[in-house]
Design a protein around this motif. Structure first.
Motif, PDB file in Angstrom:
ATOM      1  N   HIS A  75      34.925  39.927  34.530  1.00 24.51           N
ATOM      2  CA  HIS A  75      35.637  41.125  34.989  1.00 24.51           C
ATOM      3  C   HIS A  75      36.934  41.313  34.213  1.00 24.51           C
ATOM      4  CE1 HIS A  75      38.166  43.777  37.276  1.00 24.51           C
ATOM      5  NE2 HIS A  75      38.923  42.786  37.677  1.00 24.51           N
ATOM      6  N   THR A  76      37.693  40.232  34.039  1.00 26.11           N
ATOM      7  CA  THR A  76      38.958  40.326  33.307  1.00 26.11           C
ATOM      8  C   THR A  76      38.735  40.803  31.877  1.00 26.11           C
ATOM      9  OG1 THR A  76      39.887  38.517  34.630  1.00 26.11           O
ATOM     10  CG2 THR A  76      41.005  39.055  32.574  1.00 26.11           C
ATOM     11  N   ALA A  77      37.697  40.266  31.236  1.00 21.76           N
ATOM     12  CA  ALA A  77      37.409  40.653  29.854  1.00 21.76           C
ATOM     13  C   ALA A  77      37.085  42.138  29.762  1.00 21.76           C
ATOM     14  CB  ALA A  77      36.254  39.814  29.308  1.00 21.76           C
ATOM     15  N   PHE A  78      36.211  42.639  30.641  1.00 22.18           N
ATOM     16  CA  PHE A  78      35.850  44.056  30.572  1.00 22.18           C
ATOM     17  C   PHE A  78      36.957  44.957  31.090  1.00 22.18           C
ATOM     18  CE2 PHE A  78      31.581  42.876  29.463  1.00 22.18           C
ATOM     19  CZ  PHE A  78      31.199  43.943  28.678  1.00 22.18           C
ATOM     20  N   LEU A 113      46.265  46.064  38.902  1.00 24.71           N
ATOM     21  CA  LEU A 113      45.854  46.001  40.306  1.00 24.71           C
ATOM     22  C   LEU A 113      44.430  45.468  40.439  1.00 24.71           C
ATOM     23  CD1 LEU A 113      47.329  49.332  41.707  1.00 24.71           C
ATOM     24  CD2 LEU A 113      48.067  47.011  42.254  1.00 24.71           C
ATOM     25  N   LEU A 114      43.558  45.827  39.493  1.00 25.42           N
ATOM     26  CA  LEU A 114      42.168  45.365  39.576  1.00 25.42           C
ATOM     27  C   LEU A 114      42.040  43.856  39.369  1.00 25.42           C
ATOM     28  CD1 LEU A 114      40.153  48.191  37.786  1.00 25.42           C
ATOM     29  CD2 LEU A 114      40.344  47.726  40.231  1.00 25.42           C
ATOM     30  N   CYS A 115      43.043  43.240  38.755  1.00 27.21           N
ATOM     31  CA  CYS A 115      43.037  41.780  38.652  1.00 27.21           C
ATOM     32  C   CYS A 115      43.242  41.137  40.017  1.00 27.21           C
ATOM     33  CB  CYS A 115      44.118  41.312  37.680  1.00 27.21           C
ATOM     34  SG  CYS A 115      43.758  41.689  35.944  1.00 27.21           S
ATOM     35  N   PHE A 116      43.896  41.859  40.936  1.00 29.58           N
ATOM     36  CA  PHE A 116      44.122  41.353  42.289  1.00 29.58           C
ATOM     37  C   PHE A 116      43.081  41.880  43.267  1.00 29.58           C
ATOM     38  CE2 PHE A 116      48.292  41.212  40.247  1.00 29.58           C
ATOM     39  CZ  PHE A 116      48.706  39.916  40.550  1.00 29.58           C
ATOM     40  N   LEU A 119      48.636  34.655  19.900  1.00 26.95           N
ATOM     41  CA  LEU A 119      49.956  35.191  20.214  1.00 26.95           C
ATOM     42  C   LEU A 119      50.218  35.205  21.714  1.00 26.95           C
ATOM     43  CD1 LEU A 119      52.550  36.522  19.170  1.00 26.95           C
ATOM     44  CD2 LEU A 119      51.386  38.738  19.332  1.00 26.95           C
ATOM     45  N   SER A 120      49.218  35.628  22.487  1.00 32.28           N
ATOM     46  CA  SER A 120      49.417  35.718  23.940  1.00 32.28           C
ATOM     47  C   SER A 120      49.529  34.338  24.575  1.00 32.28           C
ATOM     48  CB  SER A 120      48.285  36.518  24.580  1.00 32.28           C
ATOM     49  OG  SER A 120      47.026  35.927  24.314  1.00 32.28           O
ATOM     50  N   ALA A 139      50.749  30.820  42.768  1.00 29.98           N
ATOM     51  CA  ALA A 139      50.924  30.674  41.337  1.00 29.98           C
ATOM     52  C   ALA A 139      49.760  31.383  40.651  1.00 29.98           C
ATOM     53  CB  ALA A 139      50.958  29.198  40.942  1.00 29.98           C
ATOM     54  N   TYR A 140      50.031  31.993  39.511  1.00 30.60           N
ATOM     55  CA  TYR A 140      49.048  32.855  38.861  1.00 30.60           C
ATOM     56  C   TYR A 140      48.514  32.186  37.609  1.00 30.60           C
ATOM     57  CZ  TYR A 140      51.133  36.042  42.120  1.00 30.60           C
ATOM     58  OH  TYR A 140      51.576  36.604  43.290  1.00 30.60           O
ATOM     59  N   ASP A 141      47.225  32.323  37.402  1.00 33.87           N
ATOM     60  CA  ASP A 141      46.573  31.729  36.244  1.00 33.87           C
ATOM     61  C   ASP A 141      46.880  32.581  35.016  1.00 33.87           C
ATOM     62  OD1 ASP A 141      44.976  30.500  34.401  1.00 33.87           O
ATOM     63  OD2 ASP A 141      43.205  30.398  35.682  1.00 33.87           O
ATOM     64  N   VAL A 142      47.686  32.045  34.112  1.00 33.58           N
ATOM     65  CA  VAL A 142      48.085  32.805  32.926  1.00 33.58           C
ATOM     66  C   VAL A 142      46.891  33.070  32.021  1.00 33.58           C
ATOM     67  CG1 VAL A 142      48.653  30.829  31.442  1.00 33.58           C
ATOM     68  CG2 VAL A 142      49.915  32.969  31.178  1.00 33.58           C
ATOM     69  N   ASP A 143      45.805  32.309  32.193  1.00 33.85           N
ATOM     70  CA  ASP A 143      44.604  32.541  31.390  1.00 33.85           C
ATOM     71  C   ASP A 143      44.049  33.943  31.619  1.00 33.85           C
ATOM     72  OD1 ASP A 143      45.035  29.950  30.790  1.00 33.85           O
ATOM     73  OD2 ASP A 143      43.115  29.190  31.495  1.00 33.85           O
ATOM     74  N   THR A 144      44.234  34.479  32.823  1.00 35.36           N
ATOM     75  CA  THR A 144      43.777  35.840  33.102  1.00 35.36           C
ATOM     76  C   THR A 144      44.477  36.829  32.185  1.00 35.36           C
ATOM     77  OG1 THR A 144      43.313  35.312  35.420  1.00 35.36           O
ATOM     78  CG2 THR A 144      43.627  37.635  34.869  1.00 35.36           C
ATOM     79  N   GLY A 145      45.790  36.691  32.048  1.00 40.33           N
ATOM     80  CA  GLY A 145      46.544  37.571  31.161  1.00 40.33           C
ATOM     81  C   GLY A 145      46.161  37.383  29.707  1.00 40.33           C
ATOM     82  N   ILE A 146      45.961  36.140  29.297  1.00 41.98           N
ATOM     83  CA  ILE A 146      45.580  35.866  27.909  1.00 41.98           C
ATOM     84  C   ILE A 146      44.230  36.486  27.598  1.00 41.98           C
ATOM     85  CG2 ILE A 146      44.978  34.033  26.278  1.00 41.98           C
ATOM     86  CD1 ILE A 146      47.007  32.242  27.809  1.00 41.98           C
TER      87      ILE A 146
END
Length: 414
Positions: A268-271, A250-253, A328-329, A382-389
């Motif tokens: 933010h994504t990293a931490f 949820l914090l990613c959104f 892998l991700s 569309a979502y940036d898959v880099d955030t998940g990686i």
């Protein structure tokens, strides 16, 4: 407290479900009512005027510039930067001070989220360079210069982390009035030097620095109220992993969209990933590696030479874990998203998914996926898959710090 069953069968307590619902509600409300845009319209003009008005003062202050001062304030900025704490916190875990380390990690993630959210919500400029002389001695400083100005993250983080370290030392160590006065004076001096340095280096205005100190004081006061509850929940709470994973998603959104893209969301994504990795790892290994009875550095059970051995083993290990999890991700996450029908693009990690008209058409064609109805509630197509990686690699790195590496230490008798 009674547990309720959330989607997917994960049991969440009522307060956990209420907290997650509140965050999700905030995401929806902020998007539907345009709260970021409204807040920016109110705050940005005022802050911009203040930054412009302070430019002559900054120029006068920078007239005293000297190579030694450039080096001093540049080094000071590195000491209180995100990369420094990223390297320092694993050493704190491995030295036996696990409670301090996990609290500082979670506090830093909290500071990073709130500080960067305000930065991108307000989207106020830094002092213009030129005419202001901006000193960016490291790549980290060059990336910082790409962010917006208010509040100063260095000032905010310094207030919170120095304040919490002082609180921890005075709470758990012997002290008298002289030690309290000395510690408080040193902390205040350090905060002042960091604030002055940000202005001297041309990175911030006085308004940015004051805002960072004020935000930091408020966050520190709040954290000192809740930190024991947070720690108790992390080490012995119910449904900790499920709750924290849901909160991390949820914090990613729940992050404001800036006027123009900046690296702030990446930090933010990293931490966010680091916080999840620490929480998950502590949950798994608290009684083995992180309880109050573990040996501390300089004790007979953990002499300094053994700690050096831990560092020599630990640092390469966590870097290998980060590299492998990223690789892998990068392969697995796009496959999973395509299988589930989640529309994705990539800004840098996956060249084949870089945004283009063609990729957008492909994304639109995938919107029949059964999860698309869920993700359509959030304000992106569309979502940036880099955030998940990025999240996965930093979560893996943090998990290895508190789980994998201590297990290796045990095996090697370090």
């Amino acid at each position: 407290m009674e547990a309720i069953t959330a989607a997917g069968g994960a049991g969440l307590t009522k307060w956990q479900a209420a907290a997650l619902s509140a965050v999700a509600g905030w995401v929806w409300a902020a998007s539907f009512f345009g709260l970021t845009r409204r807040a920016r319209a109110l705050a940005q003009p005022w802050v911009t005027r203040r930054v412009l008005a302070e430019t002559p003062s900054i120029l006068r202050f920078q007239m005293m510039h000297h190579k030694l001062l450039d080096s001093f304030f540049s080094v000071l900025s590195c000491v209180v930067s995100v990369p420094f704490y990223t390297g320092f916190l694993p050493l704190l875990f491995w030295s036996g001070h696990s409670k301090l380390a996990r609290q500082m990690t979670l506090l830093m993630a909290f500071c990073d989220y709130l500080g960067n959210s305000v930065k991108d919500a307000v989207s106020a400029p830094r002092p213009s360079s030129p005419p202001v002389r901006r000193v960016t001695a490291t790549e980290d400083e060059k990336e910082n210069a790409m962010e917006y100005g208010l509040p100063s993250s260095h000032a905010l983080n310094t207030v919170c982390l120095m304040g919490y370290m002082l609180h921890y030392v005075l709470t758990y160590g012997p002290h008298d009035n002289v030690m309290v006065a000395t510690g408080l004076s040193l902390a205040l001096l350090f905060v002042m030097l960091v604030g002055v340095g940000r202005i001297y280096l041309g990175m911030h205005s006085l308004t940015d620095v004051i805002a960072g100190i004020c935000f930091g004081g408020v966050i520190l006061a709040f954290w000192l109220v809740v930190h024991n509850y947070v720690d108790a929940f992390v080490v012995s709470g119910k449904n900790v992993t499920t709750f924290w994973a849901s909160l991390s998603l949820l914090l990613c959104f729940a992050y404001p969209k800036p006027e123009f893209p900046t690296p702030s969301f990446e930090y933010h994504t990293a931490f966010n990933g680091v916080a999840f990795g620490i929480v998950y790892g502590i949950q798994q290994t608290y009684f083995h590696f992180h309880n109050p009875d573990v040996p501390l550095i300089f004790s007979p059970q953990l002499p300094f030479i053994a700690f050096v051995g831990r560092v020599l083993v630990g640092i390469p290990t966590i870097l290998v874990v980060k590299f492998c999890s990223k690789a892998l991700s990068k392969w697995l996450l796009p496959v999973m998203c395509n299988t589930l029908g989640i529309p994705i693009v990539s800004s840098c990690y996956v060249p084949a998914l870089k945004a283009s008209d063609k990729s957008k058409d492909k994304s639109d064609a995938k919107q029949a996926g059964y999860l698309q109805k869920v993700f359509s509630l959030f304000p992106q197509k569309a979502y940036d898959v880099d955030t998940g990686i990025r999240f996965v690699q930093y979560a893996s790195l943090a998990w290895s710090v508190v789980d994998l590496v201590p297990a290796i230490f045990t095996h090697l008798n370090l």
